[in-house]
Design a protein around this motif. Sequence first.
Motif, PDB file in Angstrom:
ATOM      1  N   ILE A  21       0.843  -1.200   0.000  1.00  0.00           N
ATOM      2  CA  ILE A  21       0.000   0.000   0.000  1.00  0.00           C
ATOM      3  C   ILE A  21       0.877   1.248   0.000  1.00  0.00           C
ATOM      4  O   ILE A  21       0.624   2.192  -0.755  1.00  0.00           O
ATOM      5  CB  ILE A  21      -0.953  -0.012   1.213  1.00  0.00           C
ATOM      6  CG1 ILE A  21      -1.969  -1.142   1.067  1.00  0.00           C
ATOM      7  CG2 ILE A  21      -1.678   1.328   1.356  1.00  0.00           C
ATOM      8  CD1 ILE A  21      -2.797  -1.382   2.305  1.00  0.00           C
ATOM      9  N   TRP A  22       1.894   1.278   0.839  1.00  0.00           N
ATOM     10  CA  TRP A  22       2.762   2.462   0.941  1.00  0.00           C
ATOM     11  C   TRP A  22       3.452   2.768  -0.383  1.00  0.00           C
ATOM     12  O   TRP A  22       3.535   3.909  -0.796  1.00  0.00           O
ATOM     13  CB  TRP A  22       3.787   2.249   2.050  1.00  0.00           C
ATOM     14  CG  TRP A  22       4.599   3.458   2.338  1.00  0.00           C
ATOM     15  CD1 TRP A  22       5.854   3.729   1.899  1.00  0.00           C
ATOM     16  CD2 TRP A  22       4.217   4.591   3.122  1.00  0.00           C
ATOM     17  NE1 TRP A  22       6.284   4.939   2.376  1.00  0.00           N
ATOM     18  CE2 TRP A  22       5.297   5.489   3.131  1.00  0.00           C
ATOM     19  CE3 TRP A  22       3.073   4.916   3.836  1.00  0.00           C
ATOM     20  CZ2 TRP A  22       5.267   6.697   3.810  1.00  0.00           C
ATOM     21  CZ3 TRP A  22       3.036   6.114   4.514  1.00  0.00           C
ATOM     22  CH2 TRP A  22       4.120   6.993   4.496  1.00  0.00           C
ATOM     23  N   ARG A  23       3.944   1.735  -1.060  1.00  0.00           N
ATOM     24  CA  ARG A  23       4.623   1.945  -2.344  1.00  0.00           C
ATOM     25  C   ARG A  23       3.681   2.468  -3.412  1.00  0.00           C
ATOM     26  O   ARG A  23       4.100   3.191  -4.306  1.00  0.00           O
ATOM     27  CB  ARG A  23       5.235   0.625  -2.832  1.00  0.00           C
ATOM     28  CG  ARG A  23       6.547   0.283  -2.218  1.00  0.00           C
ATOM     29  CD  ARG A  23       7.244  -0.826  -2.982  1.00  0.00           C
ATOM     30  NE  ARG A  23       6.345  -1.874  -3.461  1.00  0.00           N
ATOM     31  CZ  ARG A  23       5.984  -2.953  -2.772  1.00  0.00           C
ATOM     32  NH1 ARG A  23       6.460  -3.109  -1.553  1.00  0.00           N
ATOM     33  NH2 ARG A  23       5.173  -3.857  -3.283  1.00  0.00           N
ATOM     34  N   HIS A  24       2.406   2.102  -3.350  1.00  0.00           N
ATOM     35  CA  HIS A  24       1.482   2.482  -4.405  1.00  0.00           C
ATOM     36  C   HIS A  24       0.722   3.777  -4.123  1.00  0.00           C
ATOM     37  O   HIS A  24      -0.037   4.235  -4.981  1.00  0.00           O
ATOM     38  CB  HIS A  24       0.512   1.335  -4.675  1.00  0.00           C
ATOM     39  CG  HIS A  24       1.182   0.203  -5.391  1.00  0.00           C
ATOM     40  ND1 HIS A  24       1.896  -0.761  -4.720  1.00  0.00           N
ATOM     41  CD2 HIS A  24       1.297  -0.082  -6.701  1.00  0.00           C
ATOM     42  CE1 HIS A  24       2.391  -1.604  -5.597  1.00  0.00           C
ATOM     43  NE2 HIS A  24       2.053  -1.214  -6.805  1.00  0.00           N
ATOM     44  N   LEU A  25       0.903   4.380  -2.959  1.00  0.00           N
ATOM     45  CA  LEU A  25       0.290   5.684  -2.698  1.00  0.00           C
ATOM     46  C   LEU A  25       1.124   6.773  -3.380  1.00  0.00           C
ATOM     47  O   LEU A  25       2.348   6.695  -3.405  1.00  0.00           O
ATOM     48  CB  LEU A  25       0.230   5.951  -1.189  1.00  0.00           C
ATOM     49  CG  LEU A  25      -0.772   5.121  -0.402  1.00  0.00           C
ATOM     50  CD1 LEU A  25      -0.626   5.404   1.082  1.00  0.00           C
ATOM     51  CD2 LEU A  25      -2.184   5.385  -0.856  1.00  0.00           C
ATOM     52  N   PRO A  26       0.444   7.792  -3.906  1.00  0.00           N
ATOM     53  CA  PRO A  26       1.197   8.856  -4.583  1.00  0.00           C
ATOM     54  C   PRO A  26       1.763   9.864  -3.587  1.00  0.00           C
ATOM     55  O   PRO A  26       1.289   9.994  -2.463  1.00  0.00           O
ATOM     56  CB  PRO A  26       0.128   9.520  -5.455  1.00  0.00           C
ATOM     57  CG  PRO A  26      -1.141   9.304  -4.704  1.00  0.00           C
ATOM     58  CD  PRO A  26      -0.996   7.957  -4.046  1.00  0.00           C
ATOM     59  N   GLY A  27       2.781  10.601  -4.014  1.00  0.00           N
ATOM     60  CA  GLY A  27       3.290  11.724  -3.246  1.00  0.00           C
ATOM     61  C   GLY A  27       4.483  11.401  -2.371  1.00  0.00           C
ATOM     62  O   GLY A  27       5.025  10.305  -2.374  1.00  0.00           O
TER      63      GLY A  27
END
Length: 69
Positions: A21-27
């Motif tokens: 999840i962390w890798r695929h969140l933007p920003g």
Amino acid sequence: MVRGVALTPWCDGRDGMYGFIWRHLPGSAWVKALISLVLVLVVVYVLFQYVFPWAEPLLPFNDVTVNNQ
């Protein structure tokens, strides 16, 4: 690595669901942290508004026996 086994469990390339999840969140990290907080709040809201009221009649919390009566 020793014979293909990582010495630390988080360094073997499998970081689990939260890493995914962390890798695929933007920003940046701050934006990811804010989005993560919003996602947690949404999950808690859905649980309290929909899931728990639906499950409450199915749970035996009101079936209380006092003095075998």
